[in-house]
Motif scaffolding. Structure first.
Motif, PDB file in Angstrom:
ATOM      1  N   ARG A  76      34.280  56.630   8.080  1.00 27.10           N
ATOM      2  CA  ARG A  76      33.851  55.165   8.167  1.00 27.10           C
ATOM      3  C   ARG A  76      32.380  55.131   7.964  1.00 27.10           C
ATOM      4  NH1 ARG A  76      38.362  55.628  12.198  1.00 27.10           N
ATOM      5  NH2 ARG A  76      39.593  53.795  11.814  1.00 27.10           N
ATOM      6  N   SER A  77      31.984  54.131   7.335  1.00 17.78           N
ATOM      7  CA  SER A  77      30.520  54.165   6.947  1.00 17.78           C
ATOM      8  C   SER A  77      29.827  52.917   7.540  1.00 17.78           C
ATOM      9  CB  SER A  77      30.286  54.127   5.533  1.00 17.78           C
ATOM     10  OG  SER A  77      28.924  53.688   5.047  1.00 17.78           O
ATOM     11  N   SER A 109      38.472  48.079   5.500  1.00 21.04           N
ATOM     12  CA  SER A 109      37.958  48.607   4.275  1.00 21.04           C
ATOM     13  C   SER A 109      38.012  47.319   3.282  1.00 21.04           C
ATOM     14  CB  SER A 109      39.079  49.675   3.963  1.00 21.04           C
ATOM     15  OG  SER A 109      39.067  50.545   4.839  1.00 21.04           O
TER      16      SER A 109
HETATM   17  P1  ATP Z   1      42.155  51.373  10.133  1.00 20.82           P
HETATM   18  O1  ATP Z   1      42.087  50.097  11.004  1.00 20.82           O
HETATM   19  O2  ATP Z   1      43.477  51.846   9.876  1.00 20.82           O
HETATM   20  O3  ATP Z   1      41.232  52.418  10.751  1.00 20.82           O
HETATM   21  P2  ATP Z   1      40.216  50.183   8.485  1.00 20.82           P
HETATM   22  O4  ATP Z   1      40.186  50.060   7.051  1.00 20.82           O
HETATM   23  O5  ATP Z   1      40.560  48.654   9.015  1.00 20.82           O
HETATM   24  O6  ATP Z   1      41.185  51.016   8.716  1.00 20.82           O
HETATM   25  P3  ATP Z   1      37.685  50.259   9.690  1.00 20.82           P
HETATM   26  O7  ATP Z   1      37.010  51.369  10.284  1.00 20.82           O
HETATM   27  O8  ATP Z   1      37.553  48.880  10.239  1.00 20.82           O
HETATM   28  O9  ATP Z   1      39.045  50.706   9.271  1.00 20.82           O
HETATM   29  O10 ATP Z   1      36.857  50.090   8.095  1.00 20.82           O
HETATM   30  C1  ATP Z   1      36.327  51.084   7.298  1.00 20.82           C
HETATM   31  C2  ATP Z   1      35.092  51.124   6.675  1.00 20.82           C
HETATM   32  O11 ATP Z   1      35.360  49.765   6.269  1.00 20.82           O
HETATM   33  C3  ATP Z   1      34.036  50.875   7.692  1.00 20.82           C
HETATM   34  O12 ATP Z   1      33.485  52.036   8.100  1.00 20.82           O
HETATM   35  C4  ATP Z   1      33.070  50.299   6.807  1.00 20.82           C
HETATM   36  O13 ATP Z   1      32.299  50.908   5.766  1.00 20.82           O
HETATM   37  C5  ATP Z   1      33.820  49.300   6.112  1.00 20.82           C
HETATM   38  N1  ATP Z   1      33.866  47.793   6.648  1.00 20.82           N
HETATM   39  C6  ATP Z   1      34.547  47.627   7.780  1.00 20.82           C
HETATM   40  N2  ATP Z   1      34.359  46.347   8.272  1.00 20.82           N
HETATM   41  C7  ATP Z   1      33.693  45.939   7.392  1.00 20.82           C
HETATM   42  C8  ATP Z   1      32.915  44.533   7.369  1.00 20.82           C
HETATM   43  N3  ATP Z   1      33.246  43.593   8.076  1.00 20.82           N
HETATM   44  N4  ATP Z   1      32.032  44.403   6.008  1.00 20.82           N
HETATM   45  C9  ATP Z   1      31.866  45.311   5.286  1.00 20.82           C
HETATM   46  N5  ATP Z   1      32.376  46.513   5.480  1.00 20.82           N
HETATM   47  C10 ATP Z   1      33.331  46.848   6.297  1.00 20.82           C
END
Ligand code: ATP
Length: 322
Positions: A76-77, A109
């Protein structure tokens, strides 16, 4: 005219899901078949910022189809969400002559993928999350594997519950979605299921269990983590039913393991669709499956929709537990 795609990047982001490796393998092999080079970026969006990537050959994705997790690692970033982080990622991609990106992950993501699109980088998403809570696709990579892991674990719990005449409260993943819990409940033949979408009265459930136990050797209650704490559910049941209640929080074990046949097949189909879509000039969308058809769904549609649980299946889980 659509930009010719000669070189793409692929990354896995957010929570890991079994089958991510199978997707990467399919992306690489199908792209090579289409004369496209694939660069794997490590640790999701972090790798775009750090410019940490590697050319993936046919052989580099050999022997990974049956491995859980992701060999490109995931992360996660927070930095990527900043303007500076996004610009660094974009500049790195442009200086590496990457024509488009395939982002394997969940809803968060895809928001990152949408931001890349808005900054001029073509990006397509492949849904991979064990919660299966992404709007626009009936299934996400990793869900079927997690479901199968859960029901095999519940079968083991049933053996001990039945031998000792116990009530078990089993917590499964699902912060915002009861999809895993409902389907696990039906497939494992559990007695009650608690999900975040439907609020239930613990006293009512405990009373129902009390009346229900007549002649039963075991009672299995499945709780999605976002619905209630397994300890609270167990305490309430114990108070009213006056019977031994054990708790089993399945935790991260649900994420691991070799992907199911369904997840591997979906991985191949999603990858093919993603690459064909990019070649045809498509971008800013997620690949998904709807009524057995592989489709693309614009990211904005994915973000604006809300995936509903199958209420009939929820009712059926309880009807069949009579
Ligand atoms: P899961 O829900 O299965 O863990 P996900 O892709 O929803 O998967 P997140 O931790 O929400 O997981 O997002 C992964 C990464 O995507 C974040 O660490 C961030 O870098 C990027 N990201 C998340 N939300 C946003 C946003 N609103 N705008 C831009 N980048 C985002």
């Amino acid at each position: 005219m659509a930009k010719q795609i000669k070189r793409i990047g692929v990354l896995t982001s957010g929570g890991d899901a079994s089958g991510m490796n199978a997707v990467i393998r399919s992306i690489v092999r199908y792209s090579i078949y289409k004369n496209i080079e694939v660069y794997g970026y490590y640790e999701g969006f972090k790798g775009l910022i750090a410019n940490n990537y590697k050319l993936l050959s046919n052989n580099s994705v050999g022997g990974i189809i049956d491995r859980g997790g992701t060999f490109l690692f995931t992360a996660r970033s927070e930095e990527f969400k900043t303007k500076e982080g996004l610009i660094t990622a974009k500049n790195n991609l442009e200086s590496n002559n990457i024509d488009a990106l395939v982002i394997i992950g969940g809803d968060g993501s895809f928001r990152g993928a949408r931001d890349l699109n808005n900054s001029g980088i073509n990006a397509v998403g492949i849904p991979a999350t064990i919660d299966n809570d992404i709007y626009g696709t009936d299934y996400s990579i990793g869900f079927d594997t997690a479901l199968n892991v859960i029901i095999s674990l519940i079968s083991k719990i049933r053996d001990t519950a039945s031998s000792h005449e116990r009530i078990f409260v089993i917590e499964v993943m699902g912060r915002n979605s009861g999809e895993l819990a409902i389907k696990a409940s039906v497939a494992a033949g559990a007695d009650y299921v608690l999900i975040p979408e439907i609020k239930v009265d613990l006293v009512k459930i405990s009373n129902a269990i009390k009346n229900h136990r007549e002649g039963k050797r075991h009672t299995l209650v499945i709780v999605a983590e976002g619905a209630a704490k397994a300890t609270d559910v167990a305490a309430s049941i114990k108070l009213l039913v006056e019977h031994e209640v054990r708790i089993s929080v399945l935790g991260h074990i649900q994420r691991g393991g070799s992907p199911s046949a369904m997840d591997r097949i979906l991985a191949a189909q999603f990858a093919q669709k993603a690459i064909d879509f990019l070649i045809s000039g498509g971008t800013n969308a997620m690949v998904g499956i709807q009524n057995n058809e592989i489709k693309t769904v614009p990211f904005e549609e994915v973000f604006n929709g809300k995936k509903e649980i199958d209420r009939n299946l929820y009712e059926l889980a309880h009807i069949l537990a009579l």
